[in-house]
Design a protein around this motif. Sequence first.
Motif, mmCIF file in Angstrom:
data_model
loop_
_atom_site.group_PDB
_atom_site.id
_atom_site.type_symbol
_atom_site.label_atom_id
_atom_site.label_comp_id
_atom_site.label_asym_id
_atom_site.label_seq_id
_atom_site.Cartn_x
_atom_site.Cartn_y
_atom_site.Cartn_z
ATOM 1 N N HIS A 172 9.877 -2.537 -6.476
ATOM 2 C CA HIS A 172 8.707 -3.127 -6.818
ATOM 3 C C HIS A 172 7.776 -2.304 -6.269
ATOM 4 C CE1 HIS A 172 9.852 -3.537 -2.284
ATOM 5 N NE2 HIS A 172 8.332 -3.337 -2.009
ATOM 6 N N PRO A 173 6.351 -2.350 -6.935
ATOM 7 C CA PRO A 173 5.403 -1.315 -6.586
ATOM 8 C C PRO A 173 4.704 -1.303 -5.193
ATOM 9 C CG PRO A 173 4.859 -2.857 -8.532
ATOM 10 C CD PRO A 173 6.016 -3.331 -7.633
ATOM 11 N N LEU A 211 7.175 2.962 -7.933
ATOM 12 C CA LEU A 211 8.055 1.745 -7.397
ATOM 13 C C LEU A 211 9.087 2.445 -6.370
ATOM 14 C CD1 LEU A 211 9.563 0.989 -10.854
ATOM 15 C CD2 LEU A 211 7.984 -0.376 -9.592
ATOM 16 N N SER A 212 9.099 1.436 -5.414
ATOM 17 C CA SER A 212 9.893 1.487 -4.297
ATOM 18 C C SER A 212 11.272 1.519 -4.632
ATOM 19 C CB SER A 212 9.740 0.551 -3.423
ATOM 20 O OG SER A 212 10.479 -0.851 -3.770
ATOM 21 N N ALA A 229 -5.094 -5.261 -9.314
ATOM 22 C CA ALA A 229 -4.776 -5.060 -10.780
ATOM 23 C C ALA A 229 -3.208 -4.969 -11.084
ATOM 24 C CB ALA A 229 -5.514 -3.806 -11.137
ATOM 25 N N VAL A 230 -2.640 -4.311 -9.941
ATOM 26 C CA VAL A 230 -1.173 -4.439 -10.008
ATOM 27 C C VAL A 230 -0.622 -5.713 -9.779
ATOM 28 C CG1 VAL A 230 1.026 -3.178 -9.001
ATOM 29 C CG2 VAL A 230 -1.099 -1.834 -9.265
ATOM 30 N N SER A 231 -0.942 -6.238 -9.184
ATOM 31 C CA SER A 231 -0.222 -7.622 -8.904
ATOM 32 C C SER A 231 -0.593 -8.522 -10.268
ATOM 33 C CB SER A 231 -1.222 -8.492 -7.671
ATOM 34 O OG SER A 231 -0.918 -7.979 -6.450
ATOM 35 N N LYS A 232 -1.722 -8.494 -10.969
ATOM 36 C CA LYS A 232 -1.689 -9.157 -12.050
ATOM 37 C C LYS A 232 -0.866 -8.723 -13.069
ATOM 38 C CE LYS A 232 -6.790 -10.528 -11.131
ATOM 39 N NZ LYS A 232 -8.051 -10.402 -11.377
ATOM 40 N N ALA A 233 -0.752 -7.437 -13.191
ATOM 41 C CA ALA A 233 0.104 -6.643 -14.294
ATOM 42 C C ALA A 233 1.409 -7.143 -13.996
ATOM 43 C CB ALA A 233 -0.216 -5.357 -14.393
ATOM 44 N N LEU A 234 1.984 -7.060 -12.827
ATOM 45 C CA LEU A 234 3.453 -7.481 -12.443
ATOM 46 C C LEU A 234 3.619 -8.801 -12.632
ATOM 47 C CD1 LEU A 234 5.810 -6.358 -10.946
ATOM 48 C CD2 LEU A 234 4.908 -7.351 -8.614
ATOM 49 N N ARG A 235 2.796 -9.825 -12.388
ATOM 50 C CA ARG A 235 2.984 -10.977 -12.739
ATOM 51 C C ARG A 235 3.054 -11.236 -14.173
ATOM 52 N NH1 ARG A 235 -1.526 -15.448 -11.458
ATOM 53 N NH2 ARG A 235 -2.482 -14.390 -12.979
#
Length: 136
Positions: free
Chosen positions: A38-39, A33-34, A67-73
Motif C-alpha cells: 500500500h502507498p 509502496l510499502s 490525491a493518492v487516496s482518490k487514485a488508489l480508490r
Amino acid sequence: MTSTQEHCIFCDIISGKAPAHIIKQDENVIVFLSLEGHPLVVPTTHIPDVFSLDPENAAHIMREAVAVSKALREVCNCDGINLIQSNGSAAGQDVFHFHLHIKPRWTNDDVIIRWNTDAEEEQERLELGRRIRARL
C-alpha cells in the motif's frame, strides 16, 4: 545528518541508495509502496514523528495523501481507505521517519484496527479538553 538519519531506510529510498516502488516524488514528499503493497506518503526531509512535523510539511503530506487516496480508490475499486500514522514505539512506529500509510479497505476484509470505544466519563472529557486548549 544524525546517526539515526544515517540508518533511516526512508532517507535511503529518498536519496536513491535503496530501491523502492516510487509512485511520485517532488521536493517535499515521496510516495512509494510499502512492503505490504500500500502507498506511503513520506516527507523528503527527515522528520522523525508528528511532534517534529512543521505545518508546511504537514500540508504537503496531507495534500498528497488526498490525491493518492482518490487514485488508489479508482485503481483498486476499494470500498474505503484508512489513513494510518503512528508516533513512538508504544504506538507501533517502527521506522522513525514520519510516514502516512494509505491502506485500501474492502467490506469484510481481514484488517483489524481496534481500540476501546467505551465512552469516557463527561468530567474526564471536559478536563482533558480544557488541558489541551491550555497548551494550544
